[in-house]
Write a protein that holds these residues in place. Structure first.
Motif, PDB file in Angstrom:
ATOM      1  N   THR A 155      35.809 -39.697  60.019  1.00 51.40           N
ATOM      2  CA  THR A 155      35.381 -39.308  61.365  1.00 51.40           C
ATOM      3  C   THR A 155      34.527 -38.052  61.322  1.00 51.40           C
ATOM      4  N   HIS A 156      34.956 -37.078  60.528  1.00 54.01           N
ATOM      5  CA  HIS A 156      34.184 -35.840  60.394  1.00 54.01           C
ATOM      6  C   HIS A 156      32.811 -36.128  59.777  1.00 54.01           C
ATOM      7  N   TRP A 157      32.778 -37.011  58.802  1.00 51.25           N
ATOM      8  CA  TRP A 157      31.526 -37.359  58.155  1.00 51.25           C
ATOM      9  C   TRP A 157      30.614 -38.116  59.119  1.00 51.25           C
ATOM     10  N   ALA A 158      31.178 -39.006  59.929  1.00 44.46           N
ATOM     11  CA  ALA A 158      30.375 -39.804  60.855  1.00 44.46           C
ATOM     12  C   ALA A 158      29.779 -38.951  61.974  1.00 44.46           C
ATOM     13  N   THR A 159      30.486 -37.875  62.367  1.00 39.02           N
ATOM     14  CA  THR A 159      29.977 -37.033  63.452  1.00 39.02           C
ATOM     15  C   THR A 159      29.099 -35.891  62.953  1.00 39.02           C
ATOM     16  N   ASN A 160      28.864 -35.835  61.661  1.00 35.36           N
ATOM     17  CA  ASN A 160      27.991 -34.818  61.088  1.00 35.36           C
ATOM     18  C   ASN A 160      26.566 -35.035  61.601  1.00 35.36           C
TER      19      ASN A 160
END
Length: 71
Positions: free
Chosen positions: A35-40
């Protein structure tokens, strides 16, 4: 047609609960990471798929393990 072996020992409740907890924690960490990677805000590149696909496969396997342990 019962595949259950009468000699097979049942899994103890304490061991099963610990396994469910560990798999749940690992699943939460994996989902949080993806999730953190996708919202980067950095745009994705094609070569990112080589890292994302194994992570998503791992998440799917963790979800399967959690479902199998909880039943």
């Amino acid at each position: 047609m019962d595949d259950h072996d009468p000699k097979e020992e049942l899994i103890e409740t304490i061991f099963r609960n610990s396994t469910i907890t560990v798999v749940g924690i690992l699943l939460a960490i994996s989902l949080g990471f993806i999730t953190h990677w996708a919202t980067n805000p950095v745009p994705w590149q094609f070569y990112d798929l080589f890292a994302v696909v194994p992570i998503l496969v791992g998440i799917a396997l963790q979800m399967r393990a959690l479902r199998c342990c909880s039943t």
